[in-house]
Design a protein around this motif. Structure first.
Motif, PDB file in Angstrom:
ATOM      1  N   PHE A   1       0.817  -1.193   0.000  1.00  0.00           N
ATOM      2  CA  PHE A   1       0.000   0.000   0.000  1.00  0.00           C
ATOM      3  C   PHE A   1       0.863   1.260   0.000  1.00  0.00           C
ATOM      4  N   PRO A   2       1.672   1.398  -1.057  1.00  0.00           N
ATOM      5  CA  PRO A   2       2.314   2.675  -1.298  1.00  0.00           C
ATOM      6  C   PRO A   2       1.466   3.476  -2.282  1.00  0.00           C
ATOM      7  N   ARG A   3       1.823   4.721  -2.478  1.00  0.00           N
ATOM      8  CA  ARG A   3       1.157   5.474  -3.535  1.00  0.00           C
ATOM      9  C   ARG A   3       1.526   4.902  -4.896  1.00  0.00           C
ATOM     10  N   TYR A   4       2.760   4.493  -5.039  1.00  0.00           N
ATOM     11  CA  TYR A   4       3.203   3.869  -6.280  1.00  0.00           C
ATOM     12  C   TYR A   4       3.991   2.627  -5.903  1.00  0.00           C
ATOM     13  N   SER A   5       3.809   1.564  -6.635  1.00  0.00           N
ATOM     14  CA  SER A   5       4.605   0.370  -6.379  1.00  0.00           C
ATOM     15  C   SER A   5       5.655   0.252  -7.476  1.00  0.00           C
ATOM     16  N   TYR A   6       6.793  -0.313  -7.104  1.00  0.00           N
ATOM     17  CA  TYR A   6       7.898  -0.406  -8.033  1.00  0.00           C
ATOM     18  C   TYR A   6       8.114  -1.875  -8.393  1.00  0.00           C
ATOM     19  N   SER A   7       8.354  -2.129  -9.677  1.00  0.00           N
ATOM     20  CA  SER A   7       8.526  -3.510 -10.101  1.00  0.00           C
ATOM     21  C   SER A   7       9.542  -3.564 -11.229  1.00  0.00           C
ATOM     22  N   ILE A   8       9.980  -4.758 -11.528  1.00  0.00           N
ATOM     23  CA  ILE A   8      10.939  -4.964 -12.609  1.00  0.00           C
ATOM     24  C   ILE A   8      10.230  -4.768 -13.936  1.00  0.00           C
ATOM     25  N   GLY A   9      10.891  -4.089 -14.868  1.00  0.00           N
ATOM     26  CA  GLY A   9      10.307  -3.837 -16.184  1.00  0.00           C
ATOM     27  C   GLY A   9      10.391  -5.058 -17.082  1.00  0.00           C
ATOM     28  N   GLU A  10      10.127  -4.851 -18.353  1.00  0.00           N
ATOM     29  CA  GLU A  10      10.074  -5.961 -19.299  1.00  0.00           C
ATOM     30  C   GLU A  10      10.766  -5.569 -20.595  1.00  0.00           C
ATOM     31  N   GLU A  11      11.612  -6.450 -21.110  1.00  0.00           N
ATOM     32  CA  GLU A  11      12.320  -6.208 -22.362  1.00  0.00           C
ATOM     33  C   GLU A  11      11.402  -6.438 -23.553  1.00  0.00           C
ATOM     34  N   HIS A  12      11.608  -5.646 -24.593  1.00  0.00           N
ATOM     35  CA  HIS A  12      10.973  -5.919 -25.878  1.00  0.00           C
ATOM     36  C   HIS A  12      11.721  -7.092 -26.507  1.00  0.00           C
ATOM     37  N   PRO A  13      11.025  -8.083 -27.056  1.00  0.00           N
ATOM     38  CA  PRO A  13      11.730  -9.254 -27.601  1.00  0.00           C
ATOM     39  C   PRO A  13      12.723  -8.906 -28.706  1.00  0.00           C
ATOM     40  N   LEU A  14      12.431  -7.857 -29.481  1.00  0.00           N
ATOM     41  CA  LEU A  14      13.358  -7.469 -30.539  1.00  0.00           C
ATOM     42  C   LEU A  14      14.678  -6.983 -29.947  1.00  0.00           C
ATOM     43  N   PHE A  15      14.600  -6.137 -28.923  1.00  0.00           N
ATOM     44  CA  PHE A  15      15.828  -5.589 -28.355  1.00  0.00           C
ATOM     45  C   PHE A  15      16.524  -6.608 -27.444  1.00  0.00           C
ATOM     46  N   LYS A  16      15.774  -7.544 -26.919  1.00  0.00           N
ATOM     47  CA  LYS A  16      16.434  -8.639 -26.200  1.00  0.00           C
ATOM     48  C   LYS A  16      17.261  -9.468 -27.175  1.00  0.00           C
TER      49      LYS A  16
ATOM     50  N   SER B   1      -0.365 -10.876 -18.366  1.00  0.00           N
ATOM     51  CA  SER B   1      -0.226 -12.079 -17.559  1.00  0.00           C
ATOM     52  C   SER B   1      -1.067 -11.937 -16.299  1.00  0.00           C
ATOM     53  N   ASP B   2      -1.260 -13.042 -15.598  1.00  0.00           N
ATOM     54  CA  ASP B   2      -1.968 -12.981 -14.311  1.00  0.00           C
ATOM     55  C   ASP B   2      -1.230 -12.058 -13.344  1.00  0.00           C
ATOM     56  N   MET B   3       0.089 -12.054 -13.425  1.00  0.00           N
ATOM     57  CA  MET B   3       0.861 -11.171 -12.553  1.00  0.00           C
ATOM     58  C   MET B   3       0.597  -9.708 -12.902  1.00  0.00           C
ATOM     59  N   ASP B   4       0.518  -9.387 -14.213  1.00  0.00           N
ATOM     60  CA  ASP B   4       0.234  -8.015 -14.628  1.00  0.00           C
ATOM     61  C   ASP B   4      -1.100  -7.542 -14.070  1.00  0.00           C
ATOM     62  N   ILE B   5      -2.094  -8.415 -14.131  1.00  0.00           N
ATOM     63  CA  ILE B   5      -3.418  -8.057 -13.615  1.00  0.00           C
ATOM     64  C   ILE B   5      -3.376  -7.878 -12.108  1.00  0.00           C
TER      65      ILE B   5
END
Length: 538
Positions: free
Chosen positions: A36-51, A361-365
């Motif tokens: 319960f922060p105002r904003y939560s911080y999480s790991i981002g996601e690579e674009h498959p092309l740039f990966k 993903s379920d995690m995104d939701i």
């Protein structure tokens, strides 16, 4: 900063408020995922092309290649030197650059009158001469277009907004400008850049010279479709040595692609026979990939063309004074990424938000589910935790009953908080009080941790939030507000849960629309029946 409410005594009220304003992640002992922060911080996601690009960079470096940047904007004369009689066919696929000409701007008496009306001031002769000089300097290229309004505004002491209005309304010459083509092109093949680079280093570096570059190329296709885009990434390399040949090309191709899991290769002479390669050396590289076996494409046997290499023609190299043989290999990054990440349409790979199907993903939701109301103070957090622990410990006590969850001070006032049940032979907490909010196959469910729902927890993504958890934090917030307003007593009750808001939870609207579009559901219905009462003791 992270802290557990069990360690609340280690933080002063001031420290807590500072942490809260920064969006601190507060963890409860029973629910390590409860945020319960105002904003939560999480790991981002690579674009498959740039990966794929990053993986290719590492692969080339592993093989001993040095990374370089080749010119992107090149004179069309380079294409003519490299391709000879075939240059026209290549240039037909190139994007030519164009630029706006610098117009001659005259300052007539009529224009001076218009400028004065907009500027709302009388211009002196010195200011008029300054305007003439500014446009003269602009014509000569000494002032850039984006500096023109600022220079004009400074010269006659008006705002930038009025300067832009003057340029727009008084000088129609700018609106009539049309781009004029130049001899500069956007690189359509990485080879165009390689010849320029090699002309500067081939006679200066010790042999063998092994270079690679992964960068954009631009090609004027008839249209963009499932296999072609106007811009694409080429992963290209060159090997310069006294006796480099086709075998080196095969070795580099295998060494590069084996790092992506390919194990079987075929090599076939390319029928296209580009002018800048020695005849008989232009070779297509086919690699076997089990994913495409039996597909509807022409590669249904599992073999897919993935790269091309060849030995540069001595005639083309002589145009750039390169005296050693050069092997060049290139592959389209998008083609490789489509294989690795199972895409059939390059547009969906590169621009999934424009052409593809957005998939959460379920995690995104789950990350989009947040508490609506939370305590302001550390004492409020302690009250919430006390309510949760009291409910867990006394859930089966039958009414009528009152169980004290918390007794202490908040805002300097002594209070007592209880969980109450007034009806005869009814449990203190309803059956759904410990239901947990879980995302499963794109739906949001509220279910208990029982054998019946074990598959939901194993294959879904839990928020770690139970109904009692979010409700307790709502109660603590309301108790804080009540005490601050000197309310002597208050009862907060929830009955049958029908929506997320009934248990103090909210969902981002974008995610709600996504769930609906995918025919998912939000089903957190359940009989909770919990009542929390507080009374002020002093």
């Amino acid at each position: 900063m992270r802290f557990d409410v069990n360690e609340y005594k280690k933080l002063s009220e001031e420290d807590f408020e500072k942490a809260w304003m920064k969006g601190t992640e507060v963890l409860t002992p029973k629910n390590p995922n409860l945020l319960f922060p105002r904003y939560s911080y999480s790991i981002g996601e690579e674009h498959p092309l740039f990966k794929t690009i990053n993986d290719l960079r590492r692969a080339y470096i592993t093989l001993g290649f040095k990374e370089v940047v080749n010119p992107v904007i090149v004179e069309d004369s380079h294409v003519r030197r490299q391709f000879g009689k075939e240059a026209l066919a290549v240039l037909d696929r190139c994007f030519y650059l164009a630029s706006l000409p610098r117009p001659n701007i005259g300052i007539s008496a009529e224009k001076v009158d218009e400028i004065e009306k907009i500027a709302q001031k009388k211009l002196s002769e010195e200011e008029i001469d300054a305007i003439r000089m500014i446009f003269h300097e602009f014509k000569k290229g000494r002032i850039d277009g984006d500096d023109l309004p600022y220079k004009l505004a400074s010269a006659i002491e008006i705002s930038d907004v009025k300067a832009v209005e003057i340029i727009d309304k008084v000088f129609p010459e700018f609106k009539a400008l049309k781009p004029e083509p130049e001899s500069l092109t956007l690189r359509s093949h990485m080879t165009t850049g390689w010849f320029i680079t090699l002309s500067k280093i081939a006679s200066r570096f010790p042999l063998p010279i092994k270079l690679f570059s992964i960068d954009r190329c631009f090609r004027k296709e008839q249209r963009e479709d499932a296999t072609r885009l106007y811009t694409y990434f080429s992963a290209s390399c060159v090997v310069v040595d006294e006796d480099v040949g086709v075998e080196e090309g095969k070795a580099v191709a295998e060494g590069l692609l084996r790092q992506f899991g390919f194990k079987k290769f075929k090599f076939r002479l390319d029928e296209k026979r580009s002018k800048y390669y020695i005849p008989g050396t232009q070779t297509e590289v086919f690699a076997f990939h089990p994913k495409i076996v039996g597909s509807s494409t022409k590669y249904s046997d599992g073999w897919i063309e993935i790269a091309t290499f060849g030995i540069y023609s001595p005639t083309a190299l002589a145009q750039y004074d390169v005296e050693y043989p050069v092997m060049n290999l290139g592959l389209g990054v998008e083609r490789l990424a489509m294989i690795l990440y199972d895409y059939s349409d390059v547009r969906e790979l590169v621009y999934p938000w424009l052409y593809g199907k957005i998939e959460l993903s379920d995690m995104d939701i789950a990350k989009g589910i947040k508490l609506l109301e939370v305590p302001y103070t550390l004492d409020g957090l302690k009250i919430a935790q006390s309510i949760i622990e009291c409910a867990d410990k006394n859930k089966d006590i039958r009414g009528p009953a009152e169980v004290t969850a918390f007794e202490g001070e908040i805002y300097g006032k002594k209070i007592r908080v209880k969980i109450v049940e007034r009806e005869e032979n009814v449990r203190l907490c309803g059956p759904a009080y410990a239901n947990e909010v879980v995302v499963y196959q794109g739906s949001i469910l509220g279910v208990p941790r029982t054998d019946k729902w074990l598959h939901v927890f194993e294959h879904g993504f839990t928020t770690g939030i139970r109904y009692i958890d979010s409700f307790a934090h709502y109660c603590a917030r309301k108790i804080e507000e009540g005490v601050a307003k000197d309310v002597k007593e208050m009862e907060i009750r929830t009955r049958v849960v029908e929506s997320l808001s009934d248990i103090n939870l909210g969902l981002q609207e974008n995610i709600r629309k996504y769930i609906t579009s995918k025919e998912g559901k939000i089903d957190i219905r359940g009989p909770m029946f919990v009542a929390v009462r507080y009374e002020m003791l002093s």
